[in-house]
Design a protein around this motif. Structure first.
Motif, PDB file in Angstrom:
ATOM      1  N   LEU A 145       5.837  -4.339   4.394  1.00 26.00           N
ATOM      2  CA  LEU A 145       5.004  -3.577   5.335  1.00 26.00           C
ATOM      3  C   LEU A 145       5.673  -3.458   6.701  1.00 26.00           C
ATOM      4  O   LEU A 145       5.647  -2.395   7.332  1.00 26.00           O
ATOM      5  CB  LEU A 145       3.633  -4.235   5.481  1.00 26.00           C
ATOM      6  CG  LEU A 145       2.632  -4.040   4.340  1.00 26.00           C
ATOM      7  CD1 LEU A 145       1.423  -4.951   4.528  1.00 26.00           C
ATOM      8  CD2 LEU A 145       2.181  -2.586   4.258  1.00 26.00           C
ATOM      9  N   ILE A 146       6.247  -4.546   7.179  1.00 21.15           N
ATOM     10  CA  ILE A 146       6.902  -4.526   8.496  1.00 21.15           C
ATOM     11  C   ILE A 146       8.088  -3.565   8.482  1.00 21.15           C
ATOM     12  O   ILE A 146       8.285  -2.775   9.416  1.00 21.15           O
ATOM     13  CB  ILE A 146       7.329  -5.953   8.898  1.00 21.15           C
ATOM     14  CG1 ILE A 146       6.084  -6.803   9.195  1.00 21.15           C
ATOM     15  CG2 ILE A 146       8.245  -5.925  10.122  1.00 21.15           C
ATOM     16  CD1 ILE A 146       6.357  -8.300   9.263  1.00 21.15           C
ATOM     17  N   GLY A 147       8.861  -3.606   7.417  1.00 19.86           N
ATOM     18  CA  GLY A 147       9.985  -2.680   7.295  1.00 19.86           C
ATOM     19  C   GLY A 147       9.533  -1.230   7.251  1.00 19.86           C
ATOM     20  O   GLY A 147      10.129  -0.355   7.906  1.00 19.86           O
ATOM     21  N   ARG A 148       8.475  -0.978   6.500  1.00 24.07           N
ATOM     22  CA  ARG A 148       7.953   0.395   6.404  1.00 24.07           C
ATOM     23  C   ARG A 148       7.411   0.863   7.747  1.00 24.07           C
ATOM     24  O   ARG A 148       7.561   2.048   8.102  1.00 24.07           O
ATOM     25  CB  ARG A 148       6.852   0.447   5.330  1.00 24.07           C
ATOM     26  CG  ARG A 148       6.266   1.832   5.100  1.00 24.07           C
ATOM     27  CD  ARG A 148       7.331   2.828   4.693  1.00 24.07           C
ATOM     28  NE  ARG A 148       6.787   4.166   4.462  1.00 24.07           N
ATOM     29  CZ  ARG A 148       7.500   5.273   4.558  1.00 24.07           C
ATOM     30  NH1 ARG A 148       8.783   5.234   4.870  1.00 24.07           N
ATOM     31  NH2 ARG A 148       6.941   6.452   4.334  1.00 24.07           N
ATOM     32  N   CYS A 149       6.815  -0.030   8.501  1.00 25.39           N
ATOM     33  CA  CYS A 149       6.257   0.313   9.810  1.00 25.39           C
ATOM     34  C   CYS A 149       7.356   0.853  10.731  1.00 25.39           C
ATOM     35  O   CYS A 149       7.177   1.878  11.409  1.00 25.39           O
ATOM     36  CB  CYS A 149       5.598  -0.925  10.430  1.00 25.39           C
ATOM     37  SG  CYS A 149       4.725  -0.601  11.980  1.00 25.39           S
ATOM     38  N   VAL A 150       8.489   0.176  10.755  1.00 24.96           N
ATOM     39  CA  VAL A 150       9.606   0.604  11.612  1.00 24.96           C
ATOM     40  C   VAL A 150      10.195   1.924  11.104  1.00 24.96           C
ATOM     41  O   VAL A 150      10.560   2.803  11.898  1.00 24.96           O
ATOM     42  CB  VAL A 150      10.666  -0.507  11.678  1.00 24.96           C
ATOM     43  CG1 VAL A 150      11.916  -0.017  12.417  1.00 24.96           C
ATOM     44  CG2 VAL A 150      10.092  -1.738  12.382  1.00 24.96           C
ATOM     45  N   GLU A 151      10.275   2.094   9.795  1.00 26.77           N
ATOM     46  CA  GLU A 151      10.758   3.357   9.227  1.00 26.77           C
ATOM     47  C   GLU A 151       9.883   4.528   9.683  1.00 26.77           C
ATOM     48  O   GLU A 151      10.384   5.575  10.118  1.00 26.77           O
ATOM     49  CB  GLU A 151      10.758   3.299   7.699  1.00 26.77           C
ATOM     50  CG  GLU A 151      11.846   2.446   7.087  1.00 26.77           C
ATOM     51  CD  GLU A 151      11.725   2.397   5.569  1.00 26.77           C
ATOM     52  OE1 GLU A 151      10.844   3.090   5.014  1.00 26.77           O
ATOM     53  OE2 GLU A 151      12.507   1.661   4.935  1.00 26.77           O
ATOM     54  N   LEU A 152       8.563   4.353   9.570  1.00 23.85           N
ATOM     55  CA  LEU A 152       7.627   5.411   9.967  1.00 23.85           C
ATOM     56  C   LEU A 152       7.712   5.678  11.461  1.00 23.85           C
ATOM     57  O   LEU A 152       7.608   6.835  11.909  1.00 23.85           O
ATOM     58  CB  LEU A 152       6.199   5.023   9.575  1.00 23.85           C
ATOM     59  CG  LEU A 152       5.869   5.096   8.084  1.00 23.85           C
ATOM     60  CD1 LEU A 152       4.491   4.493   7.819  1.00 23.85           C
ATOM     61  CD2 LEU A 152       5.898   6.544   7.589  1.00 23.85           C
ATOM     62  N   ARG A 153       7.886   4.621  12.244  1.00 23.82           N
ATOM     63  CA  ARG A 153       7.996   4.783  13.701  1.00 23.82           C
ATOM     64  C   ARG A 153       9.188   5.662  14.064  1.00 23.82           C
ATOM     65  O   ARG A 153       9.080   6.589  14.875  1.00 23.82           O
ATOM     66  CB  ARG A 153       8.151   3.395  14.344  1.00 23.82           C
ATOM     67  CG  ARG A 153       8.165   3.386  15.864  1.00 23.82           C
ATOM     68  CD  ARG A 153       8.641   2.043  16.364  1.00 23.82           C
ATOM     69  NE  ARG A 153      10.091   1.885  16.183  1.00 23.82           N
ATOM     70  CZ  ARG A 153      10.719   0.705  16.169  1.00 23.82           C
ATOM     71  NH1 ARG A 153      10.016  -0.427  16.261  1.00 23.82           N
ATOM     72  NH2 ARG A 153      12.033   0.663  16.033  1.00 23.82           N
TER      73      ARG A 153
END
Length: 538
Positions: A83-91
């Protein structure tokens, strides 16, 4: 670690070694890092909105990620790493899409490459870090707002699953999370942002109500068996109606009975769900009793949302999680494919005989209650109904929560009790009788159905042509986690006064902030049932 987001936090101050909920220090750090990452995503989302760019995937990820950090939802460190990795990708995708420049702080955060590195990063951005205000009263309001936002996010996640969204909800979440990094905001600014959370939560609960009733119809009064039918069985706990519907569809014609647990009890009142003939009854009580109750259930268990506890070894291989819920080593269902659960149900013994257990009534949502409003109003005017008590909220393990059982038992026979959420399990099976055909105990639904209770109160106030605070209505609330915080903020936004709250006051509320609540809303702690009833009724 430091966590004080739930009512049962250690010593009433905060968990510092391991969560009372079972959360490890590493998972607590990952949850803190998840929040920090979402704060960074929010900063970019705010600037993107100014540029006219709104990303639905970012919006939905935001509420789902926040939902995962609620009490008793996700305990799986591997899931947080993803989830944390995906959050940065989306950002970064949103930053590029909106053609924004560079950011600093949370919006420039880059996650470590390994789990230990992520945990280390999380320990630096927790609740007492310099990423929040150094002023204890401002920080108290920031944390109150954060926990309210988590509750809003849970409701918004449920609503969007059923096709109900409003960008104002997402925009507020992003704005408020961004504001937590703004050191120039003072106490009054945060009072406004905190109450705004209550306003936004009302809108979010309205969306969820529209999703539930628009998809499954308005709940109708329904008797729900507490016993069991001979045959294979599946137990569903949590809150999500869509998950339950899909399970009912996939088990139809397979000679498997589906039972509810905890906050799923009110789902038996929805016409769109009760039409399934194998949707039988309710098993067990509230979330904190699941270890004992799940161990005794002769079939698999599905956790759709909060509140999961550490599974016992005896049923670790027969419990399944889905959506935002996770536990290390427990099978997580994807895409609402219940085939592993069905296979397990057919392998397990199920109930070997019919069991009688009586029944309880559900289905007294706003549509059902307001449908008999003229009779209720006449009963009040005739003096047959003296007072209404809304006794609801969260259940929990503390012995002091027996207050709510005793309170309902001692409510005079000319008074009506409305209830919602899992706090009802302190008294849900009590026989209180009726007043002129109107049941004295009315189950309004899940915590997700708090909008119904608000609409009932406002409709009665309108019928009597008085303010809500002038109604013969008292609110006796119990809280445990962050959805309760969001609901409380909604009641304060509406200006509702004289709320009695227990079993203890939130650890994240400082004496100064509490003083403001007392002076403006006369919010007060519960005392004893006798004292509180005497104070209310005279």
């Amino acid at each position: 670690m430091f966590c004080y987001q739930c009512e049962q936090t250690a010593n009433g101050k905060g968990c510092t070694k391991m969560g009372v909920c079972g959360k490890t220090a590493d998972v607590a750090a990952l949850q803190d890092l998840m929040i920090y990452a979402v704060r960074g995503l929010s900063e970019v989302a705010v600037e993107a909105r100014k540029a006219g760019v709104v990303d639905p995937e970012v919006n939905r990820f935001t509420v789902n990620a926040l939902f995962s950090t609620l009490t008793n939802v996700d305990f799986d460190p591997a899931r947080f790493q993803v989830l944390i990795g995906r959050c940065v990708e989306l950002r970064e995708q949103l930053r590029n899409k909106a053609k924004l420049g560079t950011f600093d702080g949370a919006a420039a955060f880059q996650p470590a490459k390994d789990p230990n590195g992520l945990v280390d990063q999380g320990t630096k951005v927790g609740l007492m870090s310099d990423t929040f205000s150094a002023d204890e009263n401002i920080r108290s309001l920031q944390h109150t707002t954060l926990y309210g936002i988590k509750g809003v996010a849970a409701y918004a996640d449920h609503a969007q699953i059923l096709g109900q969204e409003d960008d104002r909800v997402y925009a507020y979440i992003h704005e408020a999370l961004t504001a937590m990094g703004n050191k120039s905001l003072g106490l009054n600014d945060w009072v406004g942002l905190t109450l705004k959370c209550g306003e936004i939560n009302i809108r979010t609960m309205e969306l969820l109500d529209a999703g539930n009733t628009g998809t499954y119809g308005h709940p109708v009064p329904t008797a729900v068996p507490l016993g069991a039918k001979k045959g294979k069985a599946i137990l569903v706990s949590g809150h999500d109606l869509k998950d339950l519907e899909e399970l009912l569809k996939q088990t139809e014609g397979k000679d498997i009975y589906v039972y509810t647990h905890g906050e799923m009890l009110p789902t038996h009142g929805y016409p769109g769900l009760k039409k399934y003939k194998h949707f039988y009854g309710h098993y067990g009580t509230a979330w904190q009793n699941q270890a004992k109750e799940f161990a005794a259930f002769p079939g698999p268990i599905v956790m759709t949302t909060n509140c999961i506890q550490k599974p016992r070894e005896s049923y670790q291989n027969s419990i399944y999680t889905m959506g935002p819920v996770g536990w290390p080593g427990v099978v997580h269902l994807k895409d609402r494919d219940f085939s592993p659960v069905i296979k397990k149900a057919l392998e397990m013994p199920g109930f070997t005989e019919d069991k009688e257990g009586g029944s309880v009534m559900v289905g007294f949502g706003r549509n059902a209650v307001l449908g008999v409003a003229p009779a209720v109003i006449d009963a009040v005017k005739a003096g047959k109904i003296r007072h209404f008590f809304l006794v609801g909220g969260c259940d929990g393990a503390k012995a002091s929560r027996n207050y709510y059982t005793e309170f309902v038992e001692k409510v005079p026979k000319d008074c009506v009790v409305l209830t919602l959420a899992c706090g009802k399990f302190k008294f849900f099976d009590k026989e209180l009788g009726n007043i002129g055909g109107i049941p004295r105990l009315l189950d309004v639904g899940q915590c997700n159905d708090a909008y119904s209770a608000v609409k009932i109160a406002m409709a009665l106030a309108d019928a009597f042509k008085i303010g809500v605070n002038d109604l013969p209505l008292s609110m006796i609330l119990s809280w445990y986690e962050q959805k309760a915080a969001a609901i409380l903020l909604s009641l304060l936004y509406l200006g509702i006064k004289d709320i009695r709250l227990g079993p203890s006051l939130p650890a994240f509320i400082t004496p100064a902030v509490l003083d403001v609540l007392v002076k403006n809303f006369n919010i007060m702690p519960i005392t004893t049932p006798d004292q509180d009833l005497k104070a209310i009724l005279g």
